[in-house]
Design an enzyme around this catalytic site. Structure first.
Site, mmCIF file in Angstrom:
data_model
loop_
_atom_site.group_PDB
_atom_site.id
_atom_site.type_symbol
_atom_site.label_atom_id
_atom_site.label_comp_id
_atom_site.label_asym_id
_atom_site.label_seq_id
_atom_site.Cartn_x
_atom_site.Cartn_y
_atom_site.Cartn_z
ATOM 1 N N GLU A 47 0.831 -1.204 0.000
ATOM 2 C CA GLU A 47 0.000 0.000 0.000
ATOM 3 C C GLU A 47 0.867 1.256 0.000
ATOM 4 O O GLU A 47 0.590 2.222 -0.702
ATOM 5 C CB GLU A 47 -0.925 -0.010 1.214
ATOM 6 C CG GLU A 47 -2.065 -1.000 1.112
ATOM 7 C CD GLU A 47 -3.198 -0.632 2.045
ATOM 8 O OE1 GLU A 47 -2.922 -0.075 3.122
ATOM 9 O OE2 GLU A 47 -4.356 -0.888 1.691
ATOM 10 N N ILE A 135 -6.917 3.879 -6.083
ATOM 11 C CA ILE A 135 -7.232 2.446 -6.001
ATOM 12 C C ILE A 135 -8.001 2.184 -4.705
ATOM 13 O O ILE A 135 -7.424 1.703 -3.706
ATOM 14 C CB ILE A 135 -5.965 1.559 -6.042
ATOM 15 C CG1 ILE A 135 -5.074 1.918 -7.222
ATOM 16 C CG2 ILE A 135 -6.346 0.089 -6.121
ATOM 17 C CD1 ILE A 135 -3.797 1.084 -7.301
ATOM 18 N N PRO A 136 -9.279 2.490 -4.650
ATOM 19 C CA PRO A 136 -10.045 2.177 -3.435
ATOM 20 C C PRO A 136 -10.098 0.667 -3.207
ATOM 21 O O PRO A 136 -10.235 -0.109 -4.158
ATOM 22 C CB PRO A 136 -11.447 2.725 -3.749
ATOM 23 C CG PRO A 136 -11.282 3.613 -4.929
ATOM 24 C CD PRO A 136 -10.110 3.095 -5.693
ATOM 25 N N HIS A 137 -9.990 0.250 -1.952
ATOM 26 C CA HIS A 137 -10.084 -1.167 -1.621
ATOM 27 C C HIS A 137 -10.354 -1.323 -0.133
ATOM 28 O O HIS A 137 -9.936 -0.470 0.651
ATOM 29 C CB HIS A 137 -8.793 -1.900 -1.999
ATOM 30 C CG HIS A 137 -7.563 -1.339 -1.353
ATOM 31 N ND1 HIS A 137 -6.831 -0.316 -1.929
ATOM 32 C CD2 HIS A 137 -6.943 -1.625 -0.188
ATOM 33 C CE1 HIS A 137 -5.812 -0.011 -1.142
ATOM 34 N NE2 HIS A 137 -5.859 -0.788 -0.068
ATOM 35 N N PRO A 138 -11.023 -2.378 0.266
ATOM 36 C CA PRO A 138 -11.241 -2.629 1.693
ATOM 37 C C PRO A 138 -9.940 -3.041 2.360
ATOM 38 O O PRO A 138 -9.061 -3.653 1.739
ATOM 39 C CB PRO A 138 -12.248 -3.783 1.712
ATOM 40 C CG PRO A 138 -12.778 -3.875 0.321
ATOM 41 C CD PRO A 138 -11.694 -3.365 -0.577
#
Length: 236
Positions: A47, A135-138
């Site tokens: 990340e 880059i949206p992500h959980p």
């Protein structure tokens, strides 16, 4: 191996030990002390590298669990997620809501919960990479019971403020959804590498359709695999 010591983590990011130690002490990257040694999580490193635009060495992207199921190609995940055009919204919350509403999810998946997970990840730090892309992500993909991993490409109707590192508004989202940490890490790494490719960046800026994106992602992933494998042996 998901936990790396300081030296391995520095090699992962392509920096020296002193630089990584400085980032840790400033609180710019998460780390914990175990027996007087720094330990860093592979997920956090990926990340961080993606957010900073750091080119992770290809050999460091090799999966530690080579005996597991075959990993999906990025193009397969994009095909599953689809390409969305003119996604509405004026801020993070409304845009991410529109993206989640358009995702090809099974009825059992709680879209409201997924939306909250995406927002919670943004509260930890923006997933905006710069140059208009995020880059949206959980943060906990294992909680999502989806049949196949997906990356939804969303071209926004209008750019929005996204707290990206370069301060530029975001015009395109690559929303990553999976049910396995192993697959999540793999796709995040390949996607971050692909978005640094000039040809891919040009396609995204021109709002290219699915066929062109899939072809470009396959090319980038094949090149990464070749670089990890090393130079081909000369025939004898």
């Amino acid at each position: 191996m998901t936990q790396l010591d300081l030296r391995s983590a520095a090699k992962f990011l392509g920096v020296d030990d002193a630089t990584l130690t400085r980032w840790i002490r400033r609180g710019e990257i998460s780390a914990r002390r175990v027996h007087e040694q720094w330990q860093l999580d592979r997920f956090d490193l990926l990340e961080f590298a993606a957010a900073r635009g750091l080119a992770v060495p290809p050999e460091m992207l090799a999966e530690p669990d080579e005996g597991g199921p075959a990993l999906p190609r990025l193009s397969e995940a994009v095909r599953a997620g689809g390409v969305q055009h003119a996604v509405p919204g004026t801020d993070k919350a409304s845009v991410l809501r529109a993206v989640v509403d358009a995702l090809r999810l099974p009825p059992a998946v709680d879209r409201g919960f997924l939306h909250q997970m995406l927002l919670a990840r943004e509260h930890l730090g923006s997933t905006g990479l710069g140059h208009g892309v995020a880059i949206p992500h959980p943060r906990n993909p294992i909680l999502l019971r989806v049949p196949a991993p997906m990356v939804a490409v969303s071209y926004l109707a209008q750019p929005i403020a996204y707290d990206a590192l370069d301060g530029a508004p975001v015009h395109t989202l690559f929303t990553l959804v999976s049910r396995s940490m192993r697959v999540h890490l793999h796709l995040l790494a390949v996607l971050a590498a692909a978005l640094r490719d000039p040809a891919v960046a040009e396609l995204v800026a021109s709002r290219a359709g699915e066929p062109a994106l899939l072809e470009a992602f396959d090319r980038v992933e094949a090149a990464l695999a070749q670089r990890r494998a090393g130079p081909a042996e000369e025939p004898t």
